[in-house]
Design an enzyme around this catalytic site. Structure first.
Site, PDB file in Angstrom:
ATOM      1  NE  ARG A   1     -63.930  67.885  28.891  1.00  0.00           N
ATOM      2  CZ  ARG A   1     -64.765  68.948  28.908  1.00  0.00           C
ATOM      3  NH1 ARG A   1     -65.565  68.275  28.951  1.00  0.00           N
ATOM      4  NH2 ARG A   1     -64.022  69.773  28.057  1.00  0.00           N
TER       5      ARG A   1
ATOM      6  CG  HIS B   1     -62.154  70.666  32.728  1.00  0.00           C
ATOM      7  ND1 HIS B   1     -62.833  71.575  32.574  1.00  0.00           N
ATOM      8  CD2 HIS B   1     -61.677  70.101  31.899  1.00  0.00           C
ATOM      9  CE1 HIS B   1     -62.586  71.222  31.228  1.00  0.00           C
ATOM     10  NE2 HIS B   1     -62.270  69.941  30.828  1.00  0.00           N
ATOM     11  CG  ASP B   2     -61.626  69.248  41.197  1.00  0.00           C
ATOM     12  OD1 ASP B   2     -62.345  70.779  41.448  1.00  0.00           O
ATOM     13  OD2 ASP B   2     -60.878  69.202  42.289  1.00  0.00           O
TER      14      ASP B   2
ATOM     15  CG  ASN C   1     -64.863  73.528  33.565  1.00  0.00           C
ATOM     16  OD1 ASN C   1     -64.264  73.296  33.488  1.00  0.00           O
ATOM     17  ND2 ASN C   1     -64.838  74.587  35.406  1.00  0.00           N
TER      18      ASN C   1
ATOM     19  CG  HIS D   1     -57.191  64.395  23.934  1.00  0.00           C
ATOM     20  ND1 HIS D   1     -57.094  65.220  23.625  1.00  0.00           N
ATOM     21  CD2 HIS D   1     -58.290  64.647  25.069  1.00  0.00           C
ATOM     22  CE1 HIS D   1     -57.232  66.893  24.382  1.00  0.00           C
ATOM     23  NE2 HIS D   1     -57.452  65.863  25.190  1.00  0.00           N
TER      24      HIS D   1
END
Length: 302
Positions: A62, A66-67, A93, A193
Site C-alpha cells: 500500500r 500511495h507513493d 495517507n 486488496h
C-alpha cells in the site's frame, strides 16, 4: 568537407540523444555495476520483517501505491516533517501502517552498508513491494530500476490523487488513466486488496459491528486474508466486496467480464497484476540528474 562535417554532427547529436534517452529510462539491470546485490539485500530484510509480522505485506504494498499515486514513485511518502505537512501527513495517507515505512528504512540501512550513496529509497520501495507480493504467494516479476528520490513532499499535493472507497468505475478509470494505467491495470491492482485490511471508519458497514471502535481493522478478504491469490475476485462475484470501489468492479458492465475472468483464472490475474505493477512503478519517476539519492529515506539531503 562541409557535407562530411554536417554528417558527423548529425551522428554525434543522435548518439547524444540516444544516451539521454537511455539515462532517462528505468532498466532492470540499473545497478549491475554499482550495487549488483541490491535485490538480494532488500529481499533478506523484507523476509526478516515478514517473519516478525504479516502486516509487512499489505503495509509495504500500500505504501508503494500511495507513493506512486500521490506525487510519483519518488519515495516522497517517506519524508517525515517536523511541521506535520509532508505527503505522509495528508489525511488519505495517515492510515498507512508503520510496518511499511519500517521495512523500507531497514532495507535502506542494509543497502547503504554495502553500497553507500548509490541506491534510491524509491527503488528500494519498488523492490520491497515486489518481494512482499511473492512472500504472500503472489507472482514474481522483474523490477525496473533507476528512480531518483524526490526533493518535495507536501501534504497539500495529495488530495484528489488517490482512489476513494466510495468511487465507482468511471471515477476509478479516470484516475488511473491520469497515471497511464488502463482499466485492466486498475482491476488487477485492486486485487492487492486480497491481502489488505481496513478500518471501520472507511469500509462497508456490514463488516463492522455497530458502535465499534473505528480503529478496529478488518480483513478485506475474509476467506484467504494472508494469501495473495484471486479470492478477492471470487468475493466480488459473491457480493462480498468490502468497499463500494471494490464491489462496483463486478456490478459495472464495463468491468464485470474481467472480474469474472480473474476469479476463474488465477494465471490471468497474476500476469495482469505483474504487468500493472511494472507500469505503476513508472508513474512520474525522476531519473538521470533529477532528484537525489537520499542518505536517509525520511529526510532530504542537506
Amino acid at each position: 568537407m562541409k557535407g562530411c562535417r554536417a554528417w558527423v554532427l548529425v551522428v554525434l547529436l543522435l548518439v547524444a540523444t540516444e544516451g539521454f534517452q537511455v539515462d532517462a529510462q528505468l532498466t532492470e539491470n540499473f545497478y549491475k555495476g554499482t550495487c549488483p546485490n541490491v535485490e538480494s539485500i532488500v529481499k533478506q530484510v523484507v523476509t526478516t520483517k515478514f517473519g516478525q509480522t504479516f502486516v509487512t505485506i499489505p503495509a509495504t504494498l500500500r505504501l508503494f501505491f500511495h507513493d506512486c499515486f500521490s506525487q510519483g514513485c519518488d519515495a516522497s511518502i517517506l519524508i517525515a516533517s517536523p511541521n506535520g505537512d509532508a505527503e505522509k501527513d495528508a489525511p488519505d495517507n495517515q492510515s498507512l501502517a508503520g510496518d511499511g515505512f519500517d521495512t523500507v528504512i531497514k532495507a535502506k540501512a542494509a543497502v547503504e552498508a554495502s553500497c553507500p550513496g548509490v541506491v534510491s529509497c524509491a527503488d528500494i520501495l519498488a523492490i520491497a513491494a515486489r518481494d512482499v507480493v511473492v512472500l504472500a504467494g503472489g507472482p514474481s516479476f522483474n523490477v525496473e530500476l533507476g528512480r531518483r528520490d524526490g526533493t518535495v513532499s507536501k501534504a497539500s499535493s495529495v488530495p484528489g490523487r488517490l482512489p476513494q472507497p466510495t468511487f465507482h468505475v468511471p471515477q476509478l478509470t479516470a484516475l488511473f488513466a491520469k497515471n497511464n494505467l488502463n482499466q485492466v491495470d486498475m482491476i488487477a491492482l485492486s486485487g492487492a486488496h486480497t491481502v489488505g485490511f481496513s478500518h471501520c471508519t472507511r469500509q462497508l458497514k456490514q463488516e463492522c459491528p455497530q458502535n465499534v471502535d473505528p480503529r478496529i481493522a478488518v480483513n478485506m478478504d475474509q476467506v484467504t486474508p494472508q494469501t495473495f491469490d484471486n479470492q478477492y475476485y471470487k468475493n466480488l462475484v459473491n457480493g462480498m466486496g468490502m468497499f463500494t470501489s471494490d464491489q462496483d468492479l463486478f456490478t459495472n458492465n464495463a468491468t464485470r467480464a474481467k472480474v469474472i475472468d480473474f476469479a476463474n483464472n488465477a494465471g490471468d490475474f497474476n500476469a495482469a497484476f505483474a504487468t500493472a505493477m511494472r507500469k505503476l512503478g513508472r508513474v512520474n519517476v525522476q531519473t538521470g540528474t533529477q532528484g537525489q539519492i537520499r542518505k536517509d529515506c525520511t529526510a532530504f539531503n542537506s
